[in-house]
Enzyme design. Structure first.
Site, PDB file in Angstrom:
ATOM      1  N   SER A 133      -4.242  -5.413 -17.811  1.00 35.97           N
ATOM      2  CA  SER A 133      -5.045  -6.620 -17.585  1.00 35.97           C
ATOM      3  C   SER A 133      -5.073  -7.243 -19.132  1.00 35.97           C
ATOM      4  O   SER A 133      -5.143  -6.680 -20.034  1.00 35.97           O
ATOM      5  CB  SER A 133      -6.348  -6.385 -17.080  1.00 35.97           C
ATOM      6  OG  SER A 133      -7.403  -7.542 -17.244  1.00 35.97           O
ATOM      7  N   TYR A 146     -14.844  -1.954 -17.434  1.00 40.93           N
ATOM      8  CA  TYR A 146     -13.606  -2.246 -16.995  1.00 40.93           C
ATOM      9  C   TYR A 146     -12.555  -2.616 -18.034  1.00 40.93           C
ATOM     10  O   TYR A 146     -11.506  -1.934 -18.141  1.00 40.93           O
ATOM     11  CB  TYR A 146     -13.792  -3.547 -15.943  1.00 40.93           C
ATOM     12  CG  TYR A 146     -12.417  -4.000 -15.528  1.00 40.93           C
ATOM     13  CD1 TYR A 146     -11.699  -3.381 -14.556  1.00 40.93           C
ATOM     14  CD2 TYR A 146     -11.855  -5.244 -16.156  1.00 40.93           C
ATOM     15  CE1 TYR A 146     -10.567  -3.718 -14.132  1.00 40.93           C
ATOM     16  CE2 TYR A 146     -10.589  -5.614 -15.574  1.00 40.93           C
ATOM     17  CZ  TYR A 146      -9.967  -4.893 -14.708  1.00 40.93           C
ATOM     18  OH  TYR A 146      -8.786  -5.188 -14.044  1.00 40.93           O
TER      19      TYR A 146
HETATM   20  P1  NAP Z   1      -7.548  -5.324  -4.985  1.00 40.45           P
HETATM   21  O1  NAP Z   1      -6.950  -6.388  -3.924  1.00 40.45           O
HETATM   22  O2  NAP Z   1      -8.833  -4.785  -4.692  1.00 40.45           O
HETATM   23  O3  NAP Z   1      -6.687  -4.080  -4.345  1.00 40.45           O
HETATM   24  C1  NAP Z   1      -6.718  -2.754  -5.103  1.00 40.45           C
HETATM   25  C2  NAP Z   1      -5.969  -1.723  -4.684  1.00 40.45           C
HETATM   26  O4  NAP Z   1      -5.989  -0.466  -5.325  1.00 40.45           O
HETATM   27  C3  NAP Z   1      -6.156  -1.717  -3.208  1.00 40.45           C
HETATM   28  O5  NAP Z   1      -4.831  -1.411  -2.669  1.00 40.45           O
HETATM   29  C4  NAP Z   1      -6.767  -0.237  -3.115  1.00 40.45           C
HETATM   30  O6  NAP Z   1      -6.311   0.479  -1.842  1.00 40.45           O
HETATM   31  C5  NAP Z   1      -6.436   0.477  -4.346  1.00 40.45           C
HETATM   32  N1  NAP Z   1      -7.393   1.583  -4.517  1.00 40.45           N
HETATM   33  C6  NAP Z   1      -8.604   1.478  -5.123  1.00 40.45           C
HETATM   34  N2  NAP Z   1      -9.178   2.500  -5.391  1.00 40.45           N
HETATM   35  C7  NAP Z   1      -8.336   3.391  -5.022  1.00 40.45           C
HETATM   36  C8  NAP Z   1      -8.186   5.023  -4.827  1.00 40.45           C
HETATM   37  N3  NAP Z   1      -9.350   5.504  -5.121  1.00 40.45           N
HETATM   38  N4  NAP Z   1      -6.942   5.497  -4.239  1.00 40.45           N
HETATM   39  C9  NAP Z   1      -6.009   4.855  -3.980  1.00 40.45           C
HETATM   40  N5  NAP Z   1      -6.015   3.426  -3.961  1.00 40.45           N
HETATM   41  C10 NAP Z   1      -7.139   2.757  -4.502  1.00 40.45           C
HETATM   42  O7  NAP Z   1      -7.257  -5.566  -6.527  1.00 40.45           O
HETATM   43  P2  NAP Z   1      -5.994  -6.342  -7.356  1.00 40.45           P
HETATM   44  O8  NAP Z   1      -6.646  -7.528  -7.726  1.00 40.45           O
HETATM   45  O9  NAP Z   1      -4.524  -6.259  -6.258  1.00 40.45           O
HETATM   46  O10 NAP Z   1      -5.956  -5.090  -8.393  1.00 40.45           O
HETATM   47  C11 NAP Z   1      -4.796  -4.216  -8.563  1.00 40.45           C
HETATM   48  C12 NAP Z   1      -4.681  -3.840 -10.297  1.00 40.45           C
HETATM   49  O11 NAP Z   1      -4.407  -5.066 -10.819  1.00 40.45           O
HETATM   50  C13 NAP Z   1      -5.813  -3.292 -10.537  1.00 40.45           C
HETATM   51  O12 NAP Z   1      -5.377  -2.146 -11.624  1.00 40.45           O
HETATM   52  C14 NAP Z   1      -6.705  -4.349 -11.396  1.00 40.45           C
HETATM   53  O13 NAP Z   1      -7.579  -3.860 -12.472  1.00 40.45           O
HETATM   54  C15 NAP Z   1      -5.291  -5.258 -11.836  1.00 40.45           C
HETATM   55  N6  NAP Z   1      -5.906  -6.522 -12.306  1.00 40.45           N
HETATM   56  C16 NAP Z   1      -6.156  -7.390 -11.341  1.00 40.45           C
HETATM   57  C17 NAP Z   1      -6.808  -8.800 -11.652  1.00 40.45           C
HETATM   58  C18 NAP Z   1      -7.354  -9.683 -10.572  1.00 40.45           C
HETATM   59  O14 NAP Z   1      -7.834 -10.754 -11.232  1.00 40.45           O
HETATM   60  N7  NAP Z   1      -7.343  -9.519  -9.386  1.00 40.45           N
HETATM   61  C19 NAP Z   1      -6.468  -9.045 -13.044  1.00 40.45           C
HETATM   62  C20 NAP Z   1      -5.823  -8.262 -14.092  1.00 40.45           C
HETATM   63  C21 NAP Z   1      -5.440  -6.841 -13.414  1.00 40.45           C
HETATM   64  P3  NAP Z   1      -7.296   1.119  -0.844  1.00 40.45           P
HETATM   65  O15 NAP Z   1      -8.783   0.573  -1.232  1.00 40.45           O
HETATM   66  O16 NAP Z   1      -6.940   1.070   0.319  1.00 40.45           O
HETATM   67  O17 NAP Z   1      -7.396   2.577  -1.327  1.00 40.45           O
END
Ligand code: NAP
Length: 229
Positions: A133, A146
């Site tokens: 991130s 975070y």
């Molecule tokens: P999201 O829509 O909440 O999706 C998160 C994913 O992680 C889901 O598929 C969830 O699947 C999985 N997950 C969470 N806990 C888990 C566990 N204990 N075991 C296995 N899977 C797990 O979030 P996102 O925005 O796509 O985030 C994905 C990545 O991008 C993260 O690393 C986040 O830090 C990074 N990121 C996000 C943003 C943003 O603005 N959205 C910005 C920068 C970086 P289940 O709940 O089905 O397990």
């Protein structure tokens, strides 16, 4: 001729789902998350496009579940994407929220990578991509844990890259800005944020480099943000 295999964690929704779909045109996908229904929907969508997807239901913080899900997988690509964020002032974070972020965002990298990487090393080819991130190289109010986990992801990625580059394995970290997913509160206008597909395209471009070229760190942001409107 068998197609290369890409493992994507956190593939049930958001960025991970977009990455799995984007890579499914060139890779057989192994999709890891806890939500089996969402993984089944993803699998049907990928198969509908003529691709292949093996859904593997696992909590990445459960080493036995990770071993069961990935122990038999010979991966060419691993995308460590699963992540959670509780963004609030430090004194409002519960102990459980703090530990969960550290466990999912950072500690799980140990188990997942340790299970997948040895086969890449033996084959002398492979690519491990972490989804970091922009919080991983800066600070913001509400990011005490975070952002710390994402700084750790960044350091882990760079150290691992230095350790395995001579074994033919690439390591990259892709750092998105704000992405419109279920990750954060969706009550506000999200139209200005990056689409998850933009991050998936960035991951695909990192994977598409020639054999002797490594993009180790990539930052992908929206061009405009609300306060500039
Ligand atoms: P999201 O829509 O909440 O999706 C998160 C994913 O992680 C889901 O598929 C969830 O699947 C999985 N997950 C969470 N806990 C888990 C566990 N204990 N075991 C296995 N899977 C797990 O979030 P996102 O925005 O796509 O985030 C994905 C990545 O991008 C993260 O690393 C986040 O830090 C990074 N990121 C996000 C943003 C943003 O603005 N959205 C910005 C920068 C970086 P289940 O709940 O089905 O397990």
């Amino acid at each position: 001729m068998p197609r290369p295999v890409a493992v994507v964690t956190g593939a049930s929704r958001g960025i991970g789902r977009a990455i799995a779909l984007r890579l499914s045109s060139g890779y057989d996908i192994v999709a890891v998350a806890r939500a089996s229904g969402e993984l089944d929907t993803l699998t049907r969508e990928i198969e509908g496009r003529g691709g292949s997807c093996r859904p593997r239901v696992a909590d990445v913080t459960d080493v036995a579940a990770v071993q069961g899900a990935l122990g038999d997988v010979d991966a060419d690509v691993l995308v460590n994407n699963a992540g959670v964020g509780a963004l609030k002032p430090m004194l409002e974070l519960t102990r459980d929220e703090w530990r969960r972020m550290v466990d999912v965002n950072f500690n799980a990298l140990y188990d997942v990578t340790r299970i997948v990487l040895p086969r890449m090393m033996r084959r002398r080819s492979g690519h491990v991509v972490m989804i970091g991130s922009i919080a991983g190289r800066g600070a913001f109010v509400g990011g005490s844990c975070y952002a710390a986990t994402k700084h750790a992801v960044s350091a882990f990625a760079e150290c691992l890259m230095l350790e395995v580059r001579d074994e033919g394995v690439k390591v990259s970290v892709v750092n998105p800005g704000s992405v419109a997913t279920h990750f954060s509160d969706r009550s506000s206008d999200e139209s200005w944020k990056l689409a998850p597909e933009a991050v998936a395209d960035a991951v695909a471009s990192v994977l598409e480099t020639p054999p002797n070229v490594l993009i180790h760190r990539l930052e992908v942001r929206t061009l405009t943000v609300p306060h500039k409107r």
